[in-house]
Write a protein that holds these residues in place. Structure first.
Motif, PDB file in Angstrom:
ATOM      1  N   PRO A  33       0.905  -1.150   0.063  1.00 32.84           N
ATOM      2  CA  PRO A  33      -0.108   0.131   0.025  1.00 32.84           C
ATOM      3  C   PRO A  33       0.720   0.950   0.085  1.00 32.84           C
ATOM      4  O   PRO A  33       2.201   1.202   0.564  1.00 32.84           O
ATOM      5  CB  PRO A  33      -0.799  -0.124   1.480  1.00 32.84           C
ATOM      6  N   CYS A  34       0.315   2.220  -0.829  1.00 32.55           N
ATOM      7  CA  CYS A  34       0.765   3.660  -0.488  1.00 32.55           C
ATOM      8  C   CYS A  34       1.170   3.747   0.650  1.00 32.55           C
ATOM      9  O   CYS A  34       0.093   4.397   1.225  1.00 32.55           O
ATOM     10  CB  CYS A  34      -0.295   4.404  -1.273  1.00 32.55           C
ATOM     11  N   SER A  35       2.358   4.400   1.174  1.00 32.19           N
ATOM     12  CA  SER A  35       2.486   4.622   2.227  1.00 32.19           C
ATOM     13  C   SER A  35       2.256   6.578   2.734  1.00 32.19           C
ATOM     14  O   SER A  35       1.588   6.957   4.114  1.00 32.19           O
ATOM     15  CB  SER A  35       4.114   5.107   2.835  1.00 32.19           C
TER      16      SER A  35
ATOM     17  N   VAL B  73      -3.536   4.313  -1.549  1.00 36.32           N
ATOM     18  CA  VAL B  73      -3.667   4.063  -3.093  1.00 36.32           C
ATOM     19  C   VAL B  73      -2.739   4.782  -3.769  1.00 36.32           C
ATOM     20  O   VAL B  73      -3.097   6.323  -3.611  1.00 36.32           O
ATOM     21  CB  VAL B  73      -5.221   4.184  -3.670  1.00 36.32           C
ATOM     22  N   HIS B  74      -1.694   4.193  -4.507  1.00 36.58           N
ATOM     23  CA  HIS B  74      -1.113   4.929  -5.298  1.00 36.58           C
ATOM     24  C   HIS B  74      -0.931   5.791  -6.095  1.00 36.58           C
ATOM     25  O   HIS B  74      -2.134   5.655  -7.044  1.00 36.58           O
ATOM     26  CB  HIS B  74       0.397   4.129  -6.359  1.00 36.58           C
ATOM     27  N   ARG B  75      -0.966   7.433  -5.908  1.00 27.83           N
ATOM     28  CA  ARG B  75      -2.017   8.716  -7.117  1.00 27.83           C
ATOM     29  C   ARG B  75      -0.331   8.268  -7.729  1.00 27.83           C
ATOM     30  O   ARG B  75      -0.025   9.608  -7.799  1.00 27.83           O
ATOM     31  CB  ARG B  75      -1.024   9.160  -5.477  1.00 27.83           C
ATOM     32  N   MET B  76      -0.535   7.961  -8.695  1.00 31.82           N
ATOM     33  CA  MET B  76       0.477   8.295 -10.130  1.00 31.82           C
ATOM     34  C   MET B  76       0.062   9.203 -11.148  1.00 31.82           C
ATOM     35  O   MET B  76      -0.759   9.359 -11.488  1.00 31.82           O
ATOM     36  CB  MET B  76       0.619   6.475 -10.727  1.00 31.82           C
TER      37      MET B  76
ATOM     38  N   LYS C   4       4.237   8.368 -11.478  1.00 33.52           N
ATOM     39  CA  LYS C   4       5.741   8.451 -10.050  1.00 33.52           C
ATOM     40  C   LYS C   4       3.915   9.243  -9.158  1.00 33.52           C
ATOM     41  O   LYS C   4       3.666  10.129  -9.154  1.00 33.52           O
ATOM     42  CB  LYS C   4       6.628   9.975 -10.229  1.00 33.52           C
ATOM     43  N   CYS C   5       4.610   8.179  -8.083  1.00 39.35           N
ATOM     44  CA  CYS C   5       3.773   8.849  -6.946  1.00 39.35           C
ATOM     45  C   CYS C   5       4.559   9.476  -5.934  1.00 39.35           C
ATOM     46  O   CYS C   5       6.000   9.339  -5.791  1.00 39.35           O
ATOM     47  CB  CYS C   5       3.193   7.470  -6.045  1.00 39.35           C
ATOM     48  N   ASP C   6       3.974  10.186  -4.632  1.00 39.00           N
ATOM     49  CA  ASP C   6       5.145  11.706  -4.290  1.00 39.00           C
ATOM     50  C   ASP C   6       5.915   9.895  -3.183  1.00 39.00           C
ATOM     51  O   ASP C   6       6.742  10.493  -2.502  1.00 39.00           O
ATOM     52  CB  ASP C   6       4.159  11.815  -3.288  1.00 39.00           C
ATOM     53  N   CYS C   7       5.365   8.743  -3.067  1.00 41.33           N
ATOM     54  CA  CYS C   7       5.754   7.827  -1.684  1.00 41.33           C
ATOM     55  C   CYS C   7       6.743   7.496  -2.971  1.00 41.33           C
ATOM     56  O   CYS C   7       8.559   6.953  -1.912  1.00 41.33           O
ATOM     57  CB  CYS C   7       4.832   6.898  -1.307  1.00 41.33           C
ATOM     58  N   GLY C   8       7.208   7.892  -4.441  1.00 43.25           N
ATOM     59  CA  GLY C   8       8.642   7.618  -5.129  1.00 43.25           C
ATOM     60  C   GLY C   8       8.250   5.780  -5.524  1.00 43.25           C
ATOM     61  O   GLY C   8       8.928   5.703  -6.026  1.00 43.25           O
ATOM     62  N   GLU C   9       7.064   5.515  -5.477  1.00 43.79           N
ATOM     63  CA  GLU C   9       6.627   4.336  -6.263  1.00 43.79           C
ATOM     64  C   GLU C   9       6.462   4.659  -8.229  1.00 43.79           C
ATOM     65  O   GLU C   9       5.954   5.999  -8.738  1.00 43.79           O
ATOM     66  CB  GLU C   9       5.255   3.637  -6.003  1.00 43.79           C
ATOM     67  N   ARG C  10       7.207   4.025  -8.940  1.00 42.03           N
ATOM     68  CA  ARG C  10       6.898   4.116 -10.341  1.00 42.03           C
ATOM     69  C   ARG C  10       6.150   2.842 -11.106  1.00 42.03           C
ATOM     70  O   ARG C  10       6.452   2.207 -10.486  1.00 42.03           O
ATOM     71  CB  ARG C  10       8.456   4.731 -10.984  1.00 42.03           C
TER      72      ARG C  10
HETATM   73 ZN    ZN Z   1       1.867   5.547  -3.628  1.00 38.20          ZN
END
Ligand code: ZN
Length: 102
Positions: free
Chosen positions: A5-7, A11-14, A39-45
């Motif tokens: 899950p997005c930290s 839900v990741h906001r891509m 990219k999400c603010d959490c770093g997920e791509r």
């Molecule tokens: Zn995220």
């Protein structure tokens, strides 16, 4: 590969970052299907063939777990990816992710 899950958002906001170039980390060959990155603010791509922020199917895509590294080509961000981890979806989103233009 299970998606954490997005930290930050749950839900990741891509968010669309632009066009990109992708190469296979093992063969060094271009992977021409993958051309849009998010990219999400959490770093997920996520890098995808389709443009889910425009409500189209993802088609081929790879998530953070398949991204090995980055390179720069003509000032544009490029990515090395593990081609075994490229997935395919006819859906406009992936569980745990939402896609945005900005
Ligand atoms: Zn995220």
């Amino acid at each position: 590969m299970p998606i954490a899950p997005c930290s930050r958002y749950g839900v990741h906001r891509m968010v669309m970052q632009g066009m990109t170039a992708v190469k296979d980390d093992d063969t060094r060959e271009n992977i021409n299907t993958l051309g849009n990155w998010y990219k999400c603010d959490c770093g997920e791509r996520v890098i995808s063939e389709g443009t889910p922020h425009w409500d189209t199917a993802l088609l081929e895509y790879v998530t953070e777990g398949g991204i090995i590294g980055m390179f720069s080509i003509g000032g544009v961000a490029g990515f090395w990816v593990e081609s075994d981890l490229i997935n395919y979806s006819n859906n406009k989103t992936i569980d745990g992710y939402k896609f945005y233009a900005a």
